[in-house]
Motif scaffolding. Structure first.
Motif, PDB file in Angstrom:
ATOM      1  N   ASN A 165       0.807  -1.219   0.000  1.00  0.00           N
ATOM      2  CA  ASN A 165       0.000   0.000   0.000  1.00  0.00           C
ATOM      3  C   ASN A 165       0.843   1.273   0.000  1.00  0.00           C
ATOM      4  OD1 ASN A 165      -2.523  -1.388   0.094  1.00  0.00           O
ATOM      5  ND2 ASN A 165      -2.176  -1.803   2.260  1.00  0.00           N
ATOM      6  N   LYS A 166       1.975   1.245   0.678  1.00  0.00           N
ATOM      7  CA  LYS A 166       2.835   2.423   0.716  1.00  0.00           C
ATOM      8  C   LYS A 166       3.352   2.753  -0.686  1.00  0.00           C
ATOM      9  CE  LYS A 166       6.903   4.339   3.048  1.00  0.00           C
ATOM     10  NZ  LYS A 166       7.969   4.079   4.045  1.00  0.00           N
ATOM     11  N   GLU A 181       2.420   6.047  -3.128  1.00  0.00           N
ATOM     12  CA  GLU A 181       3.487   6.874  -3.691  1.00  0.00           C
ATOM     13  C   GLU A 181       3.284   7.088  -5.187  1.00  0.00           C
ATOM     14  OE1 GLU A 181       6.503   9.320  -4.216  1.00  0.00           O
ATOM     15  OE2 GLU A 181       5.826   8.616  -2.254  1.00  0.00           O
ATOM     16  N   ASP A 199      -4.450   4.748  10.620  1.00  0.00           N
ATOM     17  CA  ASP A 199      -3.213   4.240  10.030  1.00  0.00           C
ATOM     18  C   ASP A 199      -2.234   5.388   9.783  1.00  0.00           C
ATOM     19  OD1 ASP A 199      -1.452   3.382   7.566  1.00  0.00           O
ATOM     20  OD2 ASP A 199      -2.289   1.525   8.393  1.00  0.00           O
ATOM     21  N   ASP A 200      -0.957   5.151  10.052  1.00  0.00           N
ATOM     22  CA  ASP A 200       0.065   6.191   9.886  1.00  0.00           C
ATOM     23  C   ASP A 200       0.164   6.663   8.433  1.00  0.00           C
ATOM     24  OD1 ASP A 200       0.666   6.163  12.569  1.00  0.00           O
ATOM     25  OD2 ASP A 200       2.332   4.754  12.371  1.00  0.00           O
ATOM     26  N   LEU A 201       0.007   5.730   7.490  1.00  0.00           N
ATOM     27  CA  LEU A 201       0.053   6.117   6.077  1.00  0.00           C
ATOM     28  C   LEU A 201      -1.082   7.086   5.733  1.00  0.00           C
ATOM     29  CD1 LEU A 201       0.871   2.769   4.205  1.00  0.00           C
ATOM     30  CD2 LEU A 201       2.338   4.795   4.413  1.00  0.00           C
ATOM     31  N   SER A 237      -0.331  10.726   7.389  1.00  0.00           N
ATOM     32  CA  SER A 237       0.641  11.506   6.611  1.00  0.00           C
ATOM     33  C   SER A 237       0.131  11.770   5.200  1.00  0.00           C
ATOM     34  CB  SER A 237       1.981  10.768   6.555  1.00  0.00           C
ATOM     35  OG  SER A 237       1.838   9.489   5.943  1.00  0.00           O
ATOM     36  N   GLY A 238      -0.608  10.799   4.644  1.00  0.00           N
ATOM     37  CA  GLY A 238      -1.124  10.940   3.292  1.00  0.00           C
ATOM     38  C   GLY A 238      -2.156  12.037   3.164  1.00  0.00           C
TER      39      GLY A 238
END
Length: 390
Positions: free
Chosen positions: A337-338, A342, A374-376, A379-380
């Motif tokens: 997913n990261k 991106e 979720d951290d992603l 930040s996303g």
């Protein structure tokens, strides 16, 4: 009347303050019949107990424990206070401190009720009152199904008149709920089975071991660590505890586990059951994670697991946004997913309007699939905001 809570930090202060009312019950929500066939993957059997409770609007709980009932003996308060102080430190009589059902009296009230590590229901009853026997049956039925998460304290008001007066009981049956030394709920008189189930369920959800948010977080942590079997086991356990009212979220978790484990048919069956029986829960963030995860699975189902050709194509022509889109979808299908986010951000930066804003749409879907905590996602969202509005 405004509700008030009694803090019972010391049994000798039991009658220091009395509540004018206790928390009123909430309307019962309909608990649908869950009829799901056993689904097996990775040696996990997905089942749930069939439970049907018709929606009932409970009567207003009258809990004005202001005056002691006159049929109880009128006690000399000074003598009463002295007796309570003398008995406050005695140990449980005839039961251990982890008993699920305890007959309480002056000798064991402090340990069995005040010092209990789990929520307590005090059933104030009399042998001569017929409604008390039915309440006893109903409470025992519910308590037996919660695995020791709640203690039932039986208080015979005729044999324990000092306690009855200390609690300012006005009639029997009277039922009180305590959590962490505070009265949090209660009712007087007969109730239906459904109302008793709701009453016990509300108290059950206060216990730390029944913290749904914590249970879901534990399961999600295992899921993120790729321990799918353990995550599925937690979700399955939650599914089998309908009083916690987390069945939709548990099913959603099992959908994600099935997808992660490659059991796509099981995921589809679970998802259909979720949509059919819990349609009002579909906007719940935990449920949306499963809905979007399955949607993304379907979108990437035709993508080859070998992403090297797509990588080569993107490297050869970085401005080929369709190739980048296909690569991002491939990353999603592989659980990366990261990397997928991106690449979608690269497309969005290059052309916000490409393919009718497809990059933004996919980013938002990934946010839903991962969940707001979720951290992603955290930040996303900042990154997305900067790209769109700066």
């Amino acid at each position: 009347h405004k509700s008030s809570k009694i803090m019972i930090s010391n049994f000798t202060k039991l009658v220091a303050r009395r509540p004018s009312t206790l928390q009123n019950s909430r309307n019962l929500s309909s608990i649908r019949s869950l009829k799901i066939s056993p689904l097996h993957y990775n040696n996990i059997s997905i089942r749930s107990k069939n439970l049907v409770v018709n929606p009932i609007k409970p009567n207003r709980i009258e809990t004005g424990f202001i005056r002691p009932v006159r049929s109880f003996a009128t006690l000399n308060r000074e003598n009463d206070r002295n007796q309570l102080e003398e008995s406050g430190e005695e140990s449980l009589s005839g039961s251990n401190e982890t008993s699920t059902v305890v007959e309480v009296n002056q000798a064991n009230f402090q340990q069995a009720v005040v010092s209990s590590k789990v929520p307590v229901i005090i059933h104030c009853y009399a042998d001569w009152a017929e409604p008390c026997a039915e309440i006893t049956r109903q409470l025992n039925q519910q308590i037996s199904g919660v695995g020791g998460a709640i203690r039932l304290a039986m208080l015979n008001v005729d044999k324990n008149q000092q306690l009855a007066e200390a609690l300012s009981l006005s009639e029997v049956p009277t039922v009180l709920a305590l959590h962490e030394g505070k009265f949090v709920d209660g009712f007087k008189g007969p109730k239906t089975d459904a109302e008793i189930a709701e009453f016990v369920g509300n108290l059950l959800r206060r216990g730390s071991s029944n913290d749904v948010a914590k249970i879901l977080k534990d399961a999600d942590d295992f899921f993120k660590a790729n321990d799918i079997k353990e995550a599925a086991s937690i979700y399955q356990g939650l599914l089998q505890r309908p009083l916690l009212k987390a069945e939709a979220m548990a099913l959603a978790g099992l959908v994600r586990c099935a997808l992660a484990d490659g059991n796509n048919e099981d995921a589809k069956a679970l998802l259909e059951h979720l949509k059919t029986n819990f349609s009002k829960e579909l906007n719940n963030p935990e449920v949306k994670k499963a809905l979007v995860a399955y949607e993304l699975y379907e979108q990437g189902a035709g993508v080859s697991s070998d992403l090297q050709p797509l990588l080569d194509k993107v490297n050869a022509n970085p401005s080929d946004l369709q190739a980048k889109h296909d690569l991002a979808v491939g990353y999603m299908a592989s659980g990366k997913n990261k990397d997928a986010l991106e690449v979608f951000f690269q497309i969005l930066k290059a052309d916000k309007t490409w393919n009718n804003g497809e990059a933004k749409t996919m980013i938002l879907k990934l946010f839903d699939a991962l969940g707001p905590k979720d951290d992603l996602v955290k930040s996303g969202k900042k990154r997305l905001s900067n790209l769109l509005f700066v």
